[in-house]
Design an enzyme around this catalytic site. Structure first.
Site, short mmCIF file in Angstrom:
data_model
loop_
_atom_site.label_atom_id
_atom_site.label_comp_id
_atom_site.label_asym_id
_atom_site.label_seq_id
_atom_site.Cartn_x
_atom_site.Cartn_y
_atom_site.Cartn_z
CD1 TRP A 141 -1.60 2.52 1.25
CD2 TRP A 141 -3.28 1.09 0.90
NE1 TRP A 141 -2.74 3.26 1.09
CE2 TRP A 141 -3.79 2.41 0.88
CE3 TRP A 141 -4.17 0.02 0.70
CZ2 TRP A 141 -5.14 2.70 0.67
CZ3 TRP A 141 -5.51 0.32 0.50
CH2 TRP A 141 -5.98 1.65 0.49
CD GLU A 213 3.64 -1.22 2.71
OE1 GLU A 213 3.06 -1.16 3.80
OE2 GLU A 213 3.14 -1.76 1.72
CG ASP A 246 5.79 3.80 1.85
OD1 ASP A 246 5.83 4.49 2.88
OD2 ASP A 246 4.75 3.64 1.17
CD GLN A 249 0.76 1.42 8.01
OE1 GLN A 249 0.70 0.58 8.90
NE2 GLN A 249 -0.16 1.51 7.07
CE LYS A 275 -0.42 5.40 6.96
NZ LYS A 275 -1.80 5.85 7.03
NE ARG A 407 -2.72 -0.96 10.53
CZ ARG A 407 -3.05 -0.30 9.43
NH1 ARG A 407 -2.30 -0.39 8.37
NH2 ARG A 407 -4.14 0.43 9.38
C1 LIG Z 1 3.06 2.25 3.71
C2 LIG Z 1 2.15 3.36 3.28
N1 LIG Z 1 2.57 4.23 2.35
C3 LIG Z 1 1.80 5.24 1.94
C4 LIG Z 1 0.54 5.42 2.43
C5 LIG Z 1 -0.31 6.54 1.92
O1 LIG Z 1 -0.29 7.59 2.79
P1 LIG Z 1 -1.41 8.73 2.70
O2 LIG Z 1 -2.70 8.06 3.04
O3 LIG Z 1 -0.96 9.73 3.72
O4 LIG Z 1 -1.37 9.27 1.33
C6 LIG Z 1 0.06 4.57 3.41
C7 LIG Z 1 -1.28 4.76 3.95
O5 LIG Z 1 -1.85 3.92 4.60
C8 LIG Z 1 0.89 3.50 3.85
O6 LIG Z 1 0.46 2.65 4.76
#
Ligand SMILES: Cc1ncc(COP(=O)(O)O)c(C=O)c1O
Length: 434
Positions: A141, A213, A246, A249, A275, A407
Site C-alpha cells: 500500500w 514497505e 516506504d 508506518q 504518517k 493490525r
Molecule cells: C506504507 C504506506 N505508504 C503510503 C501510504 C499513503 O499515505 P497517505 O494516506 O498519507 O497518502 C500509506 C497509507 O496507509 C501507507 O500505509
C-alpha cells in the site's frame, strides 16, 4: 439553514449520513469529541483506547502537550509560504532527518501525505534513471494518487481505470503461508527467482524503481524473512532500478529503530516518511542522496505542490523527531512490543482461532483463522471481534484484503497498564465473538 440545533449522537449520524462521502468501508459506530494520550472520548462520553494510533499516525498519542504547544506557537508566527520560499523550520527538519537517516540520504523534500511522497519518489526515480518501470510487492500500500496507486496491490483497483504503464508486481513474501518450499523451509529465494524471471520477460528494459514497505503493514503486517530486503534490493539494482523504501508506518521508532529497513541492513536510494512524521498532522518527506538529487535537478525534476515546505508542519515534525530521540521511544517501542507480543502469544495458546502473531516492536499482526491446520482465514470473526472491541472501549483495525489480520499499533508512548488493558479488552471481545 439550521444545523446547530440538535447536537445528540442520533442527529449527528443523520447529518453524517446525509452529507458525507463514504470513501472506504462504512464509518465505525463512534463519533469522537476529543483525544488525549492513548484514549479518545466519544460524543456520548465513552472512553476508547486507541490501539490503531489514529490512522497509524498518532505515534506520540493524541494531543501530546509539546506538539500542541508547537502548533499553538507556530500558528501565531508562520504557517504557510509560497512554495519557493524557505523558513528556518524547514531547514532544521531537513537537517534533523539527514542526521538520523541511513547511509547518505541527506537531501530532503517536505510534502503533506504519504501518497504524495511516494508519487514524488517514483517521479524522482524516473527522472534519475531515465526509465519508467516500477516494481512493487503484491501486498503493498503506497497511496491512492495515480503513481502511488499503480504500485499498490493491496487495494481494489476495480472501477478506477488503468494503472500507469510500466507497473509490475512481485509476489510479496508470505512466511505464514509460503507458496514456495524447499524441504520444510520457506524458499523465498526460489520465489524471488520466479518473480524476477516474470519481470524480466515483461520488462522493456526501462526499469526505474523498486518500491517496498519494510513490513507490509496494510497487507497484513507481513515481516519479510531476514535478508529478504537486501536480496530484493540487490536484484532490483542489478536491473538499473533505484530502491525506494516506504517507511510511512514503520518509520521513526515504532518497530524499535528510527528506520525499519535498518533491521535488515538495507540502505535505500530513496526513503519516504509520512504518517508518523507529523504524529497526526499532514506531513511527509522524501529523502535521497546528493548524487540522485543533483542528477534530478540537472534533468529538470519537477514536483511542485501548494504545501511543499510549509513551516507549521515542519515545526511539528522537528519536535516529533526531537521527542522520539530524547525520550528513547524506539527503545521503549521495543520493550513495550515484547510485552504486547507475549500477551498475544498467551492468548494464542488459549484460543485456536489465533493462527499467527507477528510483527516488530509496536507494530503487530494478529491473524485469525478458522482452523490452525488449514490456516483458512477468518475475516468475519475478525470483524466481529473488532466491533465488540469498540463496544467494550477499544479502537483497533483489521487490515483490508479479507485475511482477518488485526493490525495492532498503539502510540509508542503507551504505558504498560494501557497495554494490559488493551489485551484484556481484546480477550473479552474474542471470547464473546467465537
Ligand atoms: C506504507 C504506506 N505508504 C503510503 C501510504 C499513503 O499515505 P497517505 O494516506 O498519507 O497518502 C500509506 C497509507 O496507509 C501507507 O500505509
Amino acid at each position: 439553514m439550521n444545523v446547530e440545533a440538535d447536537t445528540s449522537e442520533g442527529a449527528l449520524w443523520q447529518r453524517a449520513n446525509r452529507h458525507l462521502v463514504r470513501y472506504g468501508y462504512s464509518f465505525q459506530s463512534a463519533i469522537i469529541e476529543k483525544a488525549h494520550g492513548a484514549f479518545m472520548t466519544t460524543t456520548d462520553g465513552r472512553r476508547l483506547l486507541d490501539f490503531a494510533s489514529g490512522q497509524m499516525s498518532a505515534i506520540l498519542g493524541h494531543s501530546h502537550p509539546e506538539i500542541t504547544a508547537v502548533i499553538r506557537e507556530q500558528a501565531g508566527e508562520l504557517v504557510h509560504l509560497y512554495s519557493q520560499l524557505l523558513s528556518r523550520e524547514v531547514i532544521d527538519l531537513a537537517e534533523a532527518l539527514a542526521r538520523i537517516a541511513p547511509g547518505s540520504l541527506e537531501r530532503v523534500m517536505l510534502l503533506s501525505t504519504g501518497g504524495e511522497a511516494n508519487e514524488a519518489a517514483l517521479r524522482m526515480a524516473r527522472t534519475a534513471t531515465g526509465g519508467f518501470e516500477v516494481l512493487g510487492l503484491s501486498r503493498s500500500w503506497h497511496g491512492v494518487t495515480q503513481g502511488a496507486a499503480s504500485a499498490t496491490y493491496n487495494s481494489s483497483r476495480h472501477g478506477h481505470g488503468p494503472a500507469v504503464p510500466g507497473s509490475f508486481v512481485l509476489a510479496a513474501p508470505t512466511p505464514y503461508r509460503p507458496r514456495f518450499m524447499k524441504g520444510d523451509e520457506y524458499d523465498w529465494i526460489g520465489e524471488l527467482d520466479y518473480g524476477f524471471e516474470l519481470f524480466d520477460r515483461q520488462s522493456s528494459g526501462s526499469a526505474a524503481a523498486l518500491i517496498v514497505e519494510p513490513i507490509l503493514s496494510s497487507g497484513g503486517v507481513i515481516v519479510p524473512p531476514e535478508g529478504y530486503l537486501r536480496e530484493v534490493a540487490a536484484r532490483a539494482r542489478k536491473r538499473g532500478m533505484l530502491v525506494v523504501v516506504d517507511e510511512a508506518q514503520t518509520g521513526l521508532g515504532r518497530t524499535g529503530r528510527m528506520f525499519d529497513c535498518e533491521h535488515d541492513g538495507l540502505v535505500p536510494d530513496i526513503v519516504t516518511l509520512s504518517k508518523t512524521l507529523g504524529a497526526g498532522l499532514a506531513l511527509s518527506a522524501v529523502l535521497t542522496t546528493p548524487e540522485i538529487e543533483d542528477r534530478c535537478f540537472e534533468r529538470g525534476f519537477h514536483f511542485y505542490t501548494t504545501h511543499a515546505s510549509d513551516p507549521l508542519p515542519a515545526a511539528v515534525g522537528l519536535k516529533v523527531v526531537e521527542i522520539i530521540l530524547r525520550d528513547k521511544l524506539a527503545e521503549r517501542a521495543r520493550v513495550a512490543g515484547a510485552r504486547l507480543r507475549s500477551g498475544f502469544e498467551t492468548l494464542m495458546q488459549r484460543y485456536e482461532v489465533i493462527g499467527d502473531v507477528r510483527g516488530r516492536g509496536l507494530l503487530m499482526g494478529v491473524e485469525m483463522v478458522k482452523d490452525r491446520r488449514t490456516k483458512e482465514p477468518a475475516p468475519e470473526l475478525a470483524g466481529r471481534i473488532m466491533n465488540r472491541c469498540l463496544e467494550l472501549g477499544m479502537s483497533t483495525s483489521v487490515v483490508r484484503g479479507g485475511w482477518g489480520v488485526f493490525r495492532i499499533a498503539p502510540p509508542i508512548v503507551i504505558t504498560d497498564d494501557e497495554l494490559d488493558l488493551g489485551l484484556t479488552i481484546f480477550e473479552q471481545a474474542l471470547r464473546e465473538s467465537v
